[in-house]
Structures are given as C-alpha cells and as structure tokens.
Scaffold this active site. Structure first.
Site, short mmCIF file in Angstrom:
data_model
loop_
_atom_site.label_atom_id
_atom_site.label_comp_id
_atom_site.label_asym_id
_atom_site.label_seq_id
_atom_site.Cartn_x
_atom_site.Cartn_y
_atom_site.Cartn_z
N MET A 176 44.41 18.12 42.58
CA MET A 176 45.95 18.79 42.97
C MET A 176 45.44 18.60 44.25
O MET A 176 46.93 18.72 45.46
CB MET A 176 45.77 20.12 42.19
CG MET A 176 46.02 20.53 41.23
SD MET A 176 45.85 22.12 40.63
CE MET A 176 43.92 22.53 41.06
N PRO A 195 44.96 17.16 51.69
CA PRO A 195 44.64 17.71 53.07
C PRO A 195 45.45 18.14 53.70
O PRO A 195 44.81 19.21 53.93
CB PRO A 195 44.47 15.79 53.97
CG PRO A 195 44.31 14.47 52.94
CD PRO A 195 44.61 15.60 51.72
N GLU A 243 42.22 28.59 32.56
CA GLU A 243 40.97 28.30 34.02
C GLU A 243 40.07 28.91 34.91
O GLU A 243 38.94 29.28 35.45
CB GLU A 243 41.83 27.23 35.06
CG GLU A 243 42.56 25.58 34.71
CD GLU A 243 43.15 25.18 35.45
OE1 GLU A 243 44.01 24.89 34.67
OE2 GLU A 243 43.00 25.52 36.93
C1 LIG Z 1 33.91 22.75 45.88
C2 LIG Z 1 35.41 22.33 46.37
C3 LIG Z 1 35.77 22.04 45.01
C4 LIG Z 1 36.94 22.09 44.37
N1 LIG Z 1 37.61 21.54 43.46
C5 LIG Z 1 38.82 21.08 43.37
C6 LIG Z 1 39.46 20.12 41.80
O1 LIG Z 1 38.41 19.56 41.59
N2 LIG Z 1 40.31 19.68 42.90
C7 LIG Z 1 41.41 20.30 43.42
O2 LIG Z 1 42.82 19.36 43.23
N3 LIG Z 1 41.10 20.77 44.46
C8 LIG Z 1 39.31 21.03 44.11
N4 LIG Z 1 39.19 22.17 45.38
C9 LIG Z 1 40.13 22.92 46.48
C10 LIG Z 1 40.19 24.36 46.27
O3 LIG Z 1 41.40 24.73 45.28
C11 LIG Z 1 41.54 24.30 47.63
O4 LIG Z 1 40.43 24.62 48.51
C12 LIG Z 1 41.68 25.96 47.68
O5 LIG Z 1 42.93 26.20 45.90
C13 LIG Z 1 42.38 26.56 48.86
O6 LIG Z 1 43.29 25.20 49.57
P1 LIG Z 1 42.48 25.22 50.83
O7 LIG Z 1 41.69 24.66 51.05
O8 LIG Z 1 44.13 23.90 51.33
O9 LIG Z 1 42.55 26.29 51.82
P2 LIG Z 1 44.81 26.94 51.91
O10 LIG Z 1 45.29 26.84 51.33
O11 LIG Z 1 44.97 26.19 53.31
O12 LIG Z 1 44.08 28.50 53.11
C14 LIG Z 1 43.41 29.06 53.92
C15 LIG Z 1 43.38 30.38 54.12
O13 LIG Z 1 44.48 31.14 53.86
C16 LIG Z 1 44.72 32.07 52.62
N5 LIG Z 1 46.09 31.77 52.65
C17 LIG Z 1 46.89 30.55 51.93
N6 LIG Z 1 48.03 31.15 51.40
C18 LIG Z 1 48.33 32.73 51.23
C19 LIG Z 1 49.07 33.29 50.90
N7 LIG Z 1 49.88 32.86 50.46
N8 LIG Z 1 48.55 35.05 51.29
C20 LIG Z 1 48.00 35.31 51.55
N9 LIG Z 1 46.90 34.20 52.25
C21 LIG Z 1 46.86 32.96 52.28
C22 LIG Z 1 43.81 30.77 52.16
O14 LIG Z 1 43.64 32.03 51.11
C23 LIG Z 1 43.01 30.63 52.97
O15 LIG Z 1 41.99 32.21 53.35
C24 LIG Z 1 38.05 22.67 45.35
C25 LIG Z 1 37.24 23.10 46.31
C26 LIG Z 1 36.04 23.41 47.02
C27 LIG Z 1 35.55 23.90 48.31
#
Ligand SMILES: Cc1cc2nc3c(=O)[nH]c(=O)nc-3n(C[C@H](O)[C@H](O)[C@H](O)COP(=O)(O)OP(=O)(O)OC[C@H]3O[C@@H](n4cnc5c(N)ncnc54)[C@H](O)[C@@H]3O)c2cc1C
Length: 382
Positions: free
Chosen positions: A125, A128, A244
């Site tokens: 999902m 970057p 999930e």
């Molecule tokens: C080890 C690891 C394994 C993973 N495995 C998978 C996988 O198998 N498949 C997959 O697709 N993804 C995977 N992920 C990704 C993970 O699901 C995302 O990192 C997560 O959903 C957050 O997205 P982001 O990193 O883009 O953070 P962002 O969305 O950029 O968020 C940054 C910060 O802003 C906050 N924020 C964002 N929107 C809001 C809002 N509306 N209100 C308040 N706060 C907000 C967030 O809570 C966070 O604190 C993995 C991540 C890690 C670290």
C-alpha cells in the site's frame, strides 16, 4: 498467561504445536536469521506443512477451514516466542483478501500455494509520498487491452524482497481519490519491469524483510484484478482492516507476555542491596500493573474477535484494540526493560530486542493517531 475463554482442547493442542515449532525451528536460528535479515523459505514451508499458513483458508483451496481464533493463537505464540521477524501477519492479510474477494479461478490459482508456503504474500500500500492517506497513492494500473500497465513505487513493504505474490494498491483511475483505487494481484517471479529496491535497515524487526518495490511498465493480466469491478479497492481495504488491527493487537499481547515472562525470570535471580530485585516494592507494583494490562488487553481482544466472527465488530472498536494494544505493549516492555537495569540495554538480552521491535506497532497498520481520529469520528456522528 491470560485465560482465553474461547480456547478449547483443540486450540490448546494447536497452541502446543505452534509453541514447539518456534522452540525447535526458530529459536536455534534466532541469531543467524537476525544477521541475514530474512526468514528462510524452509521455515515458511514447515509452517505450511503444519497447517499454520492455511488455518483459515477453505478446505477446497488447501486450507483447514478453521476460525480466526486459530490464527490468533499463532500470532500470540509467535510474539510470545519473542519474534516479530517472520512476516506471517502480512502473508495472512494478503491471503484474506483473496479469500474474501477472489474469483473461483483466483482462489484455486493462489490459495493452495499460499497455504503450503510455496508462495509468500505481501501487501503493498505505502508509497514514498503517502502512507496514512491511502487515497493519495500514485502507483497506477491502467487497463490496456487484456492487461494492466503498472507504474510506480512502494516502500516499507513487509516480505517485500521475498514475496511471490503482492496484493497491490494502485489507481485504476488516477483522477479519482477513493473511487480510483483498486487491488491487483501481482506475481513477482520473472516479471518484466518489476524490481526490489533497497532492503531497509530498521530500528528493530531486524529479521524482517522490509523493502522498496518498483514497477516500471509492468504488465499483468486483467484477470488479476481483485473483485468484480475497478474502483472497489478502498472499500475492500476498509472491510479487511478490522482483522488486520486485531492481528496487531494479538501480536502486542504475545510480546507483552513475553516481556513479563523474561522479566520475572530476571528479577527473581538478580540481587541488589542484599535482596532480589523482585522483592523491591516498586518492582512488585510495576509487574502487577503489567500483568493487569495484559489481562485487560486479552479480554478486550477476545471480545473484539468474537464480534468479528459474528460480523459485528465496528471499525472504531478495532481501532481501539490496535492503538491501546500497541500503547500497552510499549509501556509494558519499557517498564520491563527498566527492571533489567543496564542489561536491558544489551542486545544479548531478549528484552532489548522486544523494546526495539515494539516501537513500530504504534506506526504501521494505521498510525495510532489515525486510529484515534477514526474513533473520534465515530463519537462525532449524529
Ligand atoms: C517496519 C514497517 C513495516 C511496514 N510494512 C508495511 C507493509 O507491509 N505494507 C504497507 O503497505 N505498508 C507498510 N508499512 C508502512 C506503514 O503502514 C506506514 O508507515 C504508516 O501507515 C504511516 O504512513 P507514513 O509512514 O507515510 O506516515 P505519514 O502518513 O506521513 O504520517 C506522519 C505522521 O503524521 C501523522 N498523521 C498523518 N495523517 C494524520 C491525520 N489525519 N491526523 C493526525 N495525524 C496524522 C501520523 O500519525 C504520523 O505521526 C510499514 C512500515 C514500517 C515502518
């Protein structure tokens, strides 16, 4: 250890099988696999042979057709063994998308291989540029004759470097937000234009293969769209998310129990000021709090699981299980590490690994802020 009221002799026998599997096939290899940064395929195959990968897959597609309680047993036992490297959770999630939305042909093609461990699954999902805001994904899958043409990139994908099957989130209509999202099944072997990017170095979960994926004019058959029509992906994702979130909750429960167990062993042995660390009132109170939180978490998760099986679990309640479970896990493990003193900070102690592994639980699977936002939205409805 909490008493799960749903557990029958059948679940207990299953639990013994999973616990033995981790003791015999995982534990002796813990260090080597941590260094390698990936769990070998032979481990997946053995899990498949034992029936763990296909527990909830229908029998006519190679599974055991059991309830999700059996998967919960596996998630708890994996975490109780102190592992979060084996990417069974995302494999299970990928499998459930096919069970829920696959055509008969898709189910026959992929489920038996996912149940046996011949294929490892992943769900792609995050990109970057976007994680929490899934409707903003930029990977495109554009219909072209009998094929989809896929372009884009994904990051942080668990099992990404080794997966044979991806449930890919892409835009079939790039101009729309949620209505443009579709789920597609991508078989990675020998796929032109598909490449695995960096295997990502992380704070914890060192054995877990987490990678970037690139799609450069990748072509897949149109029959690999999941569901009957394009644009159903966002709805499909929302429907599967409660399970999930419970998976993450049960993982939190097992990890917290593991931390409590190793800490009890430690504080009963270690002495300071002529007495066991266990005998200080602070230690006793802190561990009493940890044990209480574990019981509360188990009771809440079990209630959510019953509701899920009955079809009545709300997204809000599932979000509570995820945020509170991961928060409790982090608090418990932090306290348990503290009770180890300096040794808790040393890699050779399991509590150190548990601490590093726990942190991501508050981030992936929907961040805890997003969970609270979801719950609050439910409170603010007319
Ligand atoms: C080890 C690891 C394994 C993973 N495995 C998978 C996988 O198998 N498949 C997959 O697709 N993804 C995977 N992920 C990704 C993970 O699901 C995302 O990192 C997560 O959903 C957050 O997205 P982001 O990193 O883009 O953070 P962002 O969305 O950029 O968020 C940054 C910060 O802003 C906050 N924020 C964002 N929107 C809001 C809002 N509306 N209100 C308040 N706060 C907000 C967030 O809570 C966070 O604190 C993995 C991540 C890690 C670290």
């Amino acid at each position: 250890m909490p008493n799960h009221l749903w557990m029958t002799d059948e679940h207990r026998a299953y639990r013994d099988t999973v616990a033995r599997f981790f003791a015999e096939d995982f534990e002796p290899n813990r260090r080597d696999w941590t260094t390698a940064g990936v769990i070998p395929r032979a481990f997946w195959k053995k899990a498949g042979d034992l029936g763990l990968l296909g527990a909830t897959i229908p029998e006519d597609h190679g599974g055991l057709d059991l309830s999700r309680h059996f998967d919960a047993v596996t998630f708890i036992e994996q975490a109780r063994a102190g592992d979060s490297g084996w990417g069974f959770s995302v494999h299970n999630i990928a499998t459930h998308y096919i069970v829920a939305y696959g055509t008969d042909e898709q189910k026959s093609r992929w489920l038996p291989k996912l149940a046996s461990g011949e294929m490892v699954g992943a769900i792609a999902m995050t990109e970057p540029g976007t994680g929490s805001d899934l409707q903003a994904v930029r990977t495109t899958a554009i219909a072209d004759g009998n094929e989809y043409l896929i372009n884009g990139s994904k990051t942080f994908i668990t099992n990404g470097g080794s997966a044979d099957l991806l449930v890919l989130v892409a835009k079939t209509d790039p101009k729309s937000r949620s209505k443009g999202v579709s789920l597609l099944i991508v078989e990675t072997e020998g796929l032109d234009g598909f490449s695995v990017g960096r295997r990502l170095d992380k704070l914890g979960m060192k054995r877990n293969d987490t990678a970037e994926l690139n799609f450069d004019d990748v072509r897949i058959p149109r029959t690999h769209l999941l569901g009957s029509e394009e644009g159903e992906g966002f709805y499909q994702l929302m429907k599967q998310l409660p399970w999930e979130r419970l998976i993450l909750g049960y993982g939190a429960l097992g990890a917290a129990q593991c931390a409590l167990d190793v800490t009890l062993d430690y504080v009963r042995e270690r002495k300071a000021f002529g007495q066991r660390i266990m005998d200080f009132q602070n230690t006793r109170f802190q561990l009493a709090e940890c044990a209480t939180k574990i019981e509360l978490l188990a009771a809440f998760l079990d209630q959510c699981l019953e509701e899920l099986e009955q079809g009545s679990l709300t997204p809000e309640k599932a979000a509570m299980a995820k945020w509170w479970g991961s928060q409790a896990q982090c608090e418990i493990i932090d306290e348990c590490l503290q009770l180890h003193g300096g040794y808790g900070y040393m890699s050779e102690y399991l509590i150190c690994e548990l601490y590093a592994d726990a942190r991501v639980q508050k981030i992936y699977g929907g961040t805890n802020e997003i969970m609270k936002e979801l719950i609050a939205r439910g409170l603010d409805k007319d």
